[in-house]
Write a protein that holds these residues in place. Structure first.
Motif, PDB file in Angstrom:
ATOM      1  N   GLU A  75      26.016  59.431  58.611  1.00 20.50           N
ATOM      2  CA  GLU A  75      27.151  58.871  57.885  1.00 20.50           C
ATOM      3  C   GLU A  75      28.435  59.621  58.235  1.00 20.50           C
ATOM      4  O   GLU A  75      29.503  59.019  58.391  1.00 20.50           O
ATOM      5  CB  GLU A  75      26.890  58.928  56.385  1.00 20.50           C
ATOM      6  N   THR A 125      20.378  61.254  57.393  1.00 24.69           N
ATOM      7  CA  THR A 125      21.240  60.213  56.842  1.00 24.69           C
ATOM      8  C   THR A 125      22.655  60.735  56.627  1.00 24.69           C
ATOM      9  O   THR A 125      23.644  60.072  56.976  1.00 24.69           O
ATOM     10  CB  THR A 125      20.664  59.688  55.517  1.00 24.69           C
ATOM     11  N   PRO A 161      29.054  58.847  62.809  1.00 24.17           N
ATOM     12  CA  PRO A 161      28.352  57.602  63.146  1.00 24.17           C
ATOM     13  C   PRO A 161      28.477  57.224  64.624  1.00 24.17           C
ATOM     14  O   PRO A 161      28.768  56.073  64.959  1.00 24.17           O
ATOM     15  CB  PRO A 161      29.043  56.581  62.237  1.00 24.17           C
ATOM     16  N   THR A 205      17.940  53.714  60.628  1.00 25.62           N
ATOM     17  CA  THR A 205      18.398  54.788  59.766  1.00 25.62           C
ATOM     18  C   THR A 205      17.379  55.002  58.667  1.00 25.62           C
ATOM     19  O   THR A 205      16.979  54.067  57.981  1.00 25.62           O
ATOM     20  CB  THR A 205      19.764  54.456  59.151  1.00 25.62           C
TER      21      THR A 205
END
Length: 280
Positions: A264, A260, A267, A3
């Motif tokens: 989040e 990112t 996922p 990530t």
């Protein structure tokens, strides 16, 4: 799978045109696209599969192109990358290095912004579909230890994984690239036009973006033989920009923060319960 926690940005472009068997017109198209990209500050430009020839040509023509024109064409591309301070992904043909194999290899070449050759990726899935048999003319890539055959490179805080045309139909390859840390998938193609083929192209590109929560950069050769429709796709599958059937360029700035945020929110890479053990 890694990530990206930094806030990196990368200005990218996808260019399209219809390649022919005369090298000079191809170089002229590419020079125009590179110049336009440089004027817009592009740091990574993706060009189509087999940018140096008409890929549907008979094998003798492909062998002549690969044997006589490939070295000079690659040097030309290296000079362009260096002169414009730009990374470039471009499709080339080379003679197969297997003794007795008359076929060519279909490769994606990554050139660094100093003109260096960063890597060569040899197409793994040859297009034996829709009444076409690429394997008669093209030798597919070979598997190596620890999946070293995968095409991956790093630029400005992003890791880019390479996909060559028919490879797009195989989600295992895209996922293997993601498992090696890719957060951008770069697709170069000469996607043949035909019934529903344009729909397949867009749907598959968006699917690879959604299921891997990654950007997708897609460059394709244009009409009359191929469908064009080069595009840049967001990690949630939104098309951020697209070309049509004419030669042209699409530009967008990628954001690692966007990757990112999406990962989040969605996922799925963490939530999966089946794992790809390898491509072999």
């Amino acid at each position: 799978m890694q990530t990206n926690t930094s806030h990196s940005q990368l200005k990218v472009g996808v260019g399209q045109f219809a390649a022919v068997n005369e090298i000079e017109p191809n170089k002229k198209h590419i020079h125009t696209l590179v110049t336009q990209a440089a004027e817009q500050g592009v740091q990574l430009l993706v060009l189509p599969e087999a940018s140096m020839c008409s890929f549907g040509s008979p094998l003798p023509q492909l062998r002549e192109t690969a044997g006589n024109n490939s070295p000079a064409f690659i040097q030309y591309m290296q000079n362009l990358a260096r002169d414009h301070n730009m990374h470039i992904v471009v499709g080339v043909l080379s003679l197969a290095d297997q003794p007795g194999d008359e076929r060519v290899t279909n490769q994606l070449l990554v050139l660094g912004n100093t003109g260096n050759v960063v890597l060569r990726y040899t197409k793994m899935h040859v297009y034996d579909a829709f009444n076409f048999k690429e394997s008669d003319k093209v030798r597919p890539g070979s598997f190596t230890e620890e999946n070293a055959e995968l095409g991956l490179f790093d630029i400005q805080g992003f890791r880019v994984g390479l996909i060559n045309c028919y490879d797009l139909r195989f989600p295992e390859l895209a996922r293997a690239l993601i498992d090696q840390g890719a957060d951008v998938l770069s697709v170069s193609a000469a996607w043949l036009a035909g019934p529903l083929k344009e729909n397949h192209w867009e749907i598959l590109l968006r699917a690879r973006a959604i299921e891997n929560t990654s950007y997708v950069l897609a460059s394709g050769q244009t009409a009359p033989r191929n469908c064009g429709l080069s595009m840049i796709v967001d990690p949630l599958g939104m098309v951020l920009g697209t070309a049509t059937n004419d030669p042209g360029l699409v530009v967008h700035t990628l954001s690692s923060q966007r990757i990112t945020q999406v990962r989040e929110l969605l996922p799925c890479l963490q939530n999966r319960r089946y794992q790809v053990s390898g491509l072999k």
